[in-house]
Design a protein around this motif. Structure first.
Motif, short mmCIF file in Angstrom:
data_model
loop_
_atom_site.label_atom_id
_atom_site.label_comp_id
_atom_site.label_asym_id
_atom_site.label_seq_id
_atom_site.Cartn_x
_atom_site.Cartn_y
_atom_site.Cartn_z
N SER A 140 -0.48 4.41 -0.66
CA SER A 140 -1.40 5.55 -0.69
C SER A 140 -0.83 6.75 0.07
N ARG A 167 8.01 -0.50 -2.31
CA ARG A 167 7.17 0.71 -2.35
C ARG A 167 7.52 1.57 -3.55
N ASP A 187 0.85 -1.19 0.00
CA ASP A 187 0.00 0.00 0.00
C ASP A 187 0.89 1.25 0.00
#
Length: 562
Positions: free
Chosen positions: A126, A349, A124
């Motif tokens: 975000s 990431r 993730d």
């Protein structure tokens, strides 16, 4: 900026458990298949260890970072850690006995079945959406994390002239990184306290080129006296530095008669910069009237280059323009448990946001080849990885070496007993994302995603190669402490344990010791490390290596190093 610390975090690690009294367990099994555990602190003989509802006692004292057997092992039995083979028992090992060089020998499971990774679960990201870094946008579309003018010798005969230029430019710009040490030496020579002459200059003068991060001067021992392949490899490496996104332009010094000719370097540069967008000045001493004339002309090119480079300013760039090389050196028994997994999660990431990572050190991928092959995106990439690994091993064997010789005495003292054990932890720096390309030494990285680069395990040779292939930032993990830096790319130092981070705070940028203490998760620290990388790429955080002017550069003379 102070070394990043995580002692305030209260989250549990993803690999360890917290005992019912709130005290982290003293040992750790990394993977369910493992038949060894790691001591997280010094354990005396007779210590009781619980493993999957089975209780055993240590038959001897086990030092922290070292491993001990969970079951009785006979001679020839496989030792498993990280879920892979890391060695074979060279004699019977009792349950609760420490794993050492006298009872374990290097072995890998080279016959492991390769099953292609299907769907990668991207992390993730975000929290990073919309974030940018402030970089230097080059005409070819690359973005630099620094703005450097480079001065390069084509042959070792020019090293002395490079040093003359370095001292002259440092004096002219008032940018001598060793001025405090020189002041210290003068004081000591006069019988005074090293602090009597003060510290840094208190001048408030603005730097003459505020948008330039400095002039870097390379030296090396190659360029002549070797093989044609050595000369070609040197020119390819230097071309990678000259056309690097962190480099505004370069001055090249040649003697004239050496094997590594100007024409060879020009050809290598043109391959990477076909439009000639990067200014490069080539000076040949044997074609110049005098040394005085050579130095004068070189200084002219440097100062003219600085004026031009200073016109460029940092502007926002997407994180997809970051290409991070990952390296480890001075590894310890915790490196594969804390620092390397955190770096791997950081690379995952970055890849999830369209950025790139480069994983190198082929001798330290020995034993986990099947896992990396499974992550290759197609058969041609997997085939190239196999071919380069096998060629490297044959070349090493031809000079009487082998990958099993890779662990250093320091590695072994801190629990990394075999190359396979070291490799299983070292590979964690590459995260879990798909392998999109495999590069031979000096080849440029061009694809977004994770690439593998054929280099030795030698810290500086490998870091030199990562930057030569286009890494505009490097993350370097260490458990014992090593000061390695690079002339043109920031190197972020990551400690595997807090004792090192505190004892050698002058070289460490980031501490992952909270993983070992059970005070933070890998994901939490990966988020923090990526943010530190963004700060460094933007020039807002000067890494310890940059602050110390640790500008290491060693080309790989192929086939010699592990």
């Amino acid at each position: 900026m102070a070394t990043r610390s995580h002692s305030s975090s209260t989250a549990t690690t993803t690999t360890d458990k917290i005992a019912s009294d709130g005290i982290p367990q003293a040992t750790l099994r990394v993977h369910p298949r493992d038949n060894v555990r790691v001591a997280l602190k010094d354990l005396p003989a007779g210590s009781t260890i619980e493993d999957n509802n089975h209780v055993l006692q240590l038959v001897e004292a086990v030092r922290h970072k070292h491993k001990f057997a969970l079951v009785d092992l006979e001679e020839g039995d496989t030792v498993i850690m990280y879920g892979v083979t890391v060695g074979r028992a060279s004699r019977p090992i009792r349950a609760g006995e420490m794993i050492r060089t006298d009872n374990l020998e290097h072995s890998t499971d080279s016959s492991a079945t390769v099953q292609r990774q299907q769907d990668w679960q991207a992390p993730d990201v975000s929290a990073f959406q919309g974030l940018t870094f402030d970089g230097y946008h080059r005409p070819d579309g690359q973005v630099g994390t620094a703005n450097i003018w480079l001065v390069v010798p084509l042959v070792f005969c020019e090293n002395r002239n490079i040093e003359v230029l370095r001292q002259c430019v440092a004096d002219a710009l008032g940018d001598d990184p060793y001025r405090d040490y020189k002041r210290m030496a003068r004081a000591m020579l006069n019988g005074n306290s090293p602090h009597d002459e003060g510290s840094a200059d208190s001048s408030d003068q603005a730097p003459p080129f505020p948008n330039v991060d400095g002039v870097r001067f390379l030296t090396h021992t190659l360029g002549c006296g070797g093989t044609d392949d050595d000369a070609q490899a040197l020119c390819q490496l230097l071309a990678g530095y000259i056309t690097h996104p962190n480099v505004a332009g370069a001055t090249v010094l040649s003697l004239g008669c050496q094997k590594a000719q100007i024409a060879m370097l020009k050809q290598a540069v043109a391959k990477r910069d076909p439009q000639g967008l990067r200014p490069v000045h080539y000076l040949e001493q044997q074609a110049t009237a005098s040394e005085d004339a050579l130095i004068r002309e070189a200084l002219n090119t440097i100062f003219d280059g600085l004026k031009e480079a200073n016109r460029l300013t940092r502007t926002p760039a997407p994180l997809s323009k970051l290409r991070i090389g990952v390296e480890c050196g001075g590894s310890d028994g915790f490196s594969g448990l804390s620092a390397n997994p955190v770096v791997g999660a950081t690379i995952d990431r970055l890849v999830a946001m369209g950025g790139s990572g480069i994983l190198s050190e082929f001798p330290e991928l020995c034993g986990v080849e099947h896992e990396l092959l499974a992550r290759c995106t197609d058969d041609s990439i997997a085939k190239r990885f196999t071919e380069l690994m096998e060629a490297y091993q044959r070349h090493a064997a031809s000079v009487g070496a082998a990958f099993s010789m890779n662990p250093s005495p320091g590695n072994i003292r801190d629990g990394l007993i075999t190359d396979a054990m070291k490799s299983a932890g070292a590979a964690k720096k590459g995260g879990d994302s798909p392998v999109v390309d495999v590069l031979d030494y000096t080849e440029p990285a061009t694809r977004s995603g994770l690439s593998l680069l054929c280099t030795p395990g030698n810290d500086v040779e490998s870091t030199t190669a990562l930057v030569g292939s286009g890494a505009n930032l490097v993350i370097f993990t260490t458990g014992l402490g090593t000061p390695t830096g690079n002339p043109i790319a920031p190197v972020v130092k990551v400690a595997s344990n807090s004792e090192l981070a505190q004892r050698m705070a002058d070289i460490i940028d980031f501490d992952t010791g909270a993983i070992i203490r059970g005070e933070a998760t890998i994901d939490e620290l990966a988020d923090e490390l990526l943010r530190l990388c963004i700060e460094s790429a933007s020039g807002r955080y000067a890494t310890r290596a940059v602050s110390l002017a640790q500008y290491d550069f060693i080309p790989w003379k192929r086939g010699v190093s592990l």
